[in-house]
Write a protein that holds these residues in place. Structure first.
Motif, mmCIF file in Angstrom:
data_model
loop_
_atom_site.group_PDB
_atom_site.id
_atom_site.type_symbol
_atom_site.label_atom_id
_atom_site.label_comp_id
_atom_site.label_asym_id
_atom_site.label_seq_id
_atom_site.Cartn_x
_atom_site.Cartn_y
_atom_site.Cartn_z
ATOM 1 N N GLN A 110 -9.357 0.719 -3.339
ATOM 2 C CA GLN A 110 -8.146 0.239 -2.679
ATOM 3 C C GLN A 110 -7.262 1.377 -2.192
ATOM 4 O OE1 GLN A 110 -5.071 -1.413 -5.480
ATOM 5 N NE2 GLN A 110 -6.712 -1.115 -6.969
ATOM 6 N N PHE A 111 -6.445 1.058 -1.223
ATOM 7 C CA PHE A 111 -5.329 1.897 -0.815
ATOM 8 C C PHE A 111 -4.181 0.950 -0.497
ATOM 9 C CE2 PHE A 111 -7.706 1.250 3.141
ATOM 10 C CZ PHE A 111 -6.731 0.980 4.087
ATOM 11 N N TYR A 112 -3.002 1.469 -0.212
ATOM 12 C CA TYR A 112 -1.888 0.564 0.008
ATOM 13 C C TYR A 112 -0.956 1.027 1.111
ATOM 14 C CZ TYR A 112 0.735 3.725 -3.086
ATOM 15 O OH TYR A 112 1.322 4.825 -3.649
ATOM 16 N N LEU A 113 -0.219 0.051 1.633
ATOM 17 C CA LEU A 113 0.871 0.257 2.580
ATOM 18 C C LEU A 113 2.118 -0.186 1.844
ATOM 19 C CD1 LEU A 113 -0.580 -1.703 5.627
ATOM 20 C CD2 LEU A 113 -1.009 0.671 5.044
ATOM 21 N N GLN A 114 3.164 0.615 1.912
ATOM 22 C CA GLN A 114 4.353 0.286 1.130
ATOM 23 C C GLN A 114 5.618 0.718 1.839
ATOM 24 O OE1 GLN A 114 4.209 1.728 -2.940
ATOM 25 N NE2 GLN A 114 6.376 2.243 -2.839
ATOM 26 N N ASP A 115 6.626 -0.126 1.776
ATOM 27 C CA ASP A 115 7.964 0.275 2.176
ATOM 28 C C ASP A 115 8.377 1.379 1.201
ATOM 29 O OD1 ASP A 115 10.587 -0.310 3.614
ATOM 30 O OD2 ASP A 115 11.166 -0.551 1.508
ATOM 31 N N GLU A 116 8.902 2.481 1.720
ATOM 32 C CA GLU A 116 9.207 3.625 0.860
ATOM 33 C C GLU A 116 10.149 3.280 -0.289
ATOM 34 O OE1 GLU A 116 9.786 8.265 1.677
ATOM 35 O OE2 GLU A 116 11.341 7.014 2.596
ATOM 36 N N ALA A 117 11.030 2.308 -0.099
ATOM 37 C CA ALA A 117 11.997 1.945 -1.140
ATOM 38 C C ALA A 117 11.440 0.946 -2.155
ATOM 39 C CB ALA A 117 13.257 1.373 -0.495
ATOM 40 N N ALA A 118 10.257 0.391 -1.923
ATOM 41 C CA ALA A 118 9.681 -0.624 -2.828
ATOM 42 C C ALA A 118 9.029 0.034 -4.043
ATOM 43 C CB ALA A 118 8.663 -1.479 -2.077
ATOM 44 N N SER A 119 8.831 -0.745 -5.096
ATOM 45 C CA SER A 119 8.247 -0.216 -6.329
ATOM 46 C C SER A 119 6.744 -0.009 -6.232
ATOM 47 C CB SER A 119 8.542 -1.160 -7.494
ATOM 48 O OG SER A 119 7.772 -2.345 -7.357
ATOM 49 N N GLY A 120 6.071 -0.745 -5.340
ATOM 50 C CA GLY A 120 4.629 -0.589 -5.181
ATOM 51 C C GLY A 120 3.804 -1.208 -6.283
ATOM 52 N N ASP A 121 4.332 -2.158 -7.002
ATOM 53 C CA ASP A 121 3.618 -2.760 -8.131
ATOM 54 C C ASP A 121 2.716 -3.907 -7.671
ATOM 55 O OD1 ASP A 121 2.689 -3.701 -10.524
ATOM 56 O OD2 ASP A 121 4.647 -4.295 -11.298
ATOM 57 N N LEU A 122 1.411 -3.648 -7.660
ATOM 58 C CA LEU A 122 0.424 -4.664 -7.285
ATOM 59 C C LEU A 122 -0.335 -5.204 -8.503
ATOM 60 C CD1 LEU A 122 -1.031 -2.957 -4.098
ATOM 61 C CD2 LEU A 122 0.191 -5.135 -4.160
ATOM 62 N N SER A 123 0.107 -4.857 -9.700
ATOM 63 C CA SER A 123 -0.646 -5.205 -10.910
ATOM 64 C C SER A 123 -0.891 -6.706 -11.057
ATOM 65 C CB SER A 123 0.046 -4.663 -12.160
ATOM 66 O OG SER A 123 1.355 -5.194 -12.278
ATOM 67 N N GLN A 124 0.061 -7.533 -10.685
ATOM 68 C CA GLN A 124 -0.120 -8.985 -10.787
ATOM 69 C C GLN A 124 -0.718 -9.591 -9.511
ATOM 70 O OE1 GLN A 124 0.425 -10.573 -13.752
ATOM 71 N NE2 GLN A 124 0.744 -8.467 -14.421
ATOM 72 N N ALA A 125 -0.676 -8.824 -8.424
ATOM 73 C CA ALA A 125 -1.114 -9.351 -7.125
ATOM 74 C C ALA A 125 -2.629 -9.364 -6.957
ATOM 75 C CB ALA A 125 -0.476 -8.537 -5.998
ATOM 76 N N TRP A 126 -3.350 -8.486 -7.669
ATOM 77 C CA TRP A 126 -4.809 -8.437 -7.528
ATOM 78 C C TRP A 126 -5.464 -9.524 -8.382
ATOM 79 C CZ3 TRP A 126 -7.180 -6.631 -3.613
ATOM 80 C CH2 TRP A 126 -6.746 -5.486 -2.949
ATOM 81 N N ASN A 127 -5.208 -10.775 -8.019
ATOM 82 C CA ASN A 127 -5.855 -11.903 -8.706
ATOM 83 C C ASN A 127 -7.224 -12.148 -8.059
ATOM 84 O OD1 ASN A 127 -5.466 -13.444 -6.320
ATOM 85 N ND2 ASN A 127 -3.433 -14.066 -7.009
ATOM 86 N N PRO A 128 -8.047 -13.076 -8.570
ATOM 87 C CA PRO A 128 -9.381 -13.299 -7.996
ATOM 88 C C PRO A 128 -9.370 -13.624 -6.501
ATOM 89 C CG PRO A 128 -9.258 -14.333 -10.147
ATOM 90 C CD PRO A 128 -7.859 -13.861 -9.808
ATOM 91 N N GLU A 129 -8.390 -14.378 -6.029
ATOM 92 C CA GLU A 129 -8.314 -14.711 -4.602
ATOM 93 C C GLU A 129 -8.045 -13.456 -3.768
ATOM 94 O OE1 GLU A 129 -6.282 -16.375 -6.922
ATOM 95 O OE2 GLU A 129 -7.662 -18.063 -7.127
ATOM 96 N N ALA A 130 -7.146 -12.608 -4.239
ATOM 97 C CA ALA A 130 -6.824 -11.373 -3.518
ATOM 98 C C ALA A 130 -8.031 -10.435 -3.481
ATOM 99 C CB ALA A 130 -5.627 -10.680 -4.161
ATOM 100 N N VAL A 131 -8.764 -10.364 -4.580
ATOM 101 C CA VAL A 131 -9.963 -9.519 -4.616
ATOM 102 C C VAL A 131 -10.976 -10.021 -3.595
ATOM 103 C CG1 VAL A 131 -11.939 -8.803 -6.026
ATOM 104 C CG2 VAL A 131 -9.617 -8.765 -6.991
ATOM 105 N N GLU A 132 -11.185 -11.326 -3.532
ATOM 106 C CA GLU A 132 -12.145 -11.890 -2.578
ATOM 107 C C GLU A 132 -11.714 -11.644 -1.127
ATOM 108 O OE1 GLU A 132 -14.777 -15.658 -1.409
ATOM 109 O OE2 GLU A 132 -14.371 -15.102 -3.460
ATOM 110 N N ARG A 133 -10.443 -11.792 -0.841
ATOM 111 C CA ARG A 133 -9.984 -11.589 0.541
ATOM 112 C C ARG A 133 -9.766 -10.109 0.864
ATOM 113 N NH1 ARG A 133 -5.059 -14.491 -1.256
ATOM 114 N NH2 ARG A 133 -3.568 -12.841 -1.732
ATOM 115 N N MET A 134 -9.789 -9.241 -0.169
ATOM 116 C CA MET A 134 -9.629 -7.791 -0.035
ATOM 117 C C MET A 134 -8.223 -7.413 0.430
ATOM 118 S SD MET A 134 -13.418 -6.759 1.375
ATOM 119 C CE MET A 134 -13.193 -4.998 1.117
ATOM 120 N N LEU A 135 -7.240 -8.191 0.011
ATOM 121 C CA LEU A 135 -5.856 -7.937 0.384
ATOM 122 C C LEU A 135 -4.942 -8.569 -0.656
ATOM 123 C CD1 LEU A 135 -4.341 -7.447 3.652
ATOM 124 C CD2 LEU A 135 -3.368 -9.418 2.526
ATOM 125 N N ALA A 136 -4.065 -7.744 -1.218
ATOM 126 C CA ALA A 136 -3.093 -8.218 -2.206
ATOM 127 C C ALA A 136 -1.693 -7.949 -1.668
ATOM 128 C CB ALA A 136 -3.284 -7.486 -3.532
#
Length: 153
Positions: free
Chosen positions: A14-40
């Motif tokens: 994975q890699f990410y795009l982030q607003d510079e002021a955001a925390s960047g926390d994807l820990s809860q976002a990578w659920n099974p649906e996100a993994v299948e679609r390859m986007l969290a």
């Protein structure tokens, strides 16, 4: 249109795009649906899934209007939304040192992010070699749920 060619270390696929002021926390976002679609998607950040756990070629396009809806020539196409509040977009691998990550000027607002993957079938058995390429396109658009336009396997 702005176009940028990047090579990113896609550690943990994975890699990410982030607003510079955001925390960047994807820990809860990578659920099974996100993994299948390859986007969290999380607040101020979009995680992009990759086929390889190594350096990947990425083209980043910042557009004034939505791109063509044509998915021909791509193996996987998915969209999600990014809320960019501060005007600086950070693009990095998930284990990159954030202060050294690539940064791009971006008008504050909500963006649609389209990931289009090509060359998926060029991967070697071990996934270490291949000509996979990641086209990431952003344009201002209202907030919307992620959607898969073309699913790879």
């Amino acid at each position: 249109m702005q176009t940028h060619q990047l090579t990113l270390f896609a550690d943990y696929h994975q890699f990410y795009l982030q607003d510079e002021a955001a925390s960047g926390d994807l820990s809860q976002a990578w659920n099974p649906e996100a993994v299948e679609r390859m986007l969290a998607v999380a607040d101020g950040v979009v995680g992009i899934g990759t086929l390889r756990n190594m350096d990947v070629a990425v083209t980043l396009e910042i557009l004034a209007e939505p791109p063509s809806a044509d998915t021909a020539g791509f193996d996987h196409v998915v969209e999600g939304s990014l809320d960019a509040r501060c005007g600086t977009l950070v693009v990095a691998g998930c284990t990159d040192y954030v202060p050294d990550a690539s940064r791009f000027a971006l008008a504050p607002g909500t963006y649609r992010v389209r990931l289009s993957i090509s060359g998926a079938d060029t991967l070697s058995e071990d996934g270490l070699d291949g000509a996979d390429h990641y086209l990431v396109q952003l344009w201002q658009a209202p907030l919307a749920e992620p959607v898969v336009l073309k699913q790879y396997r």
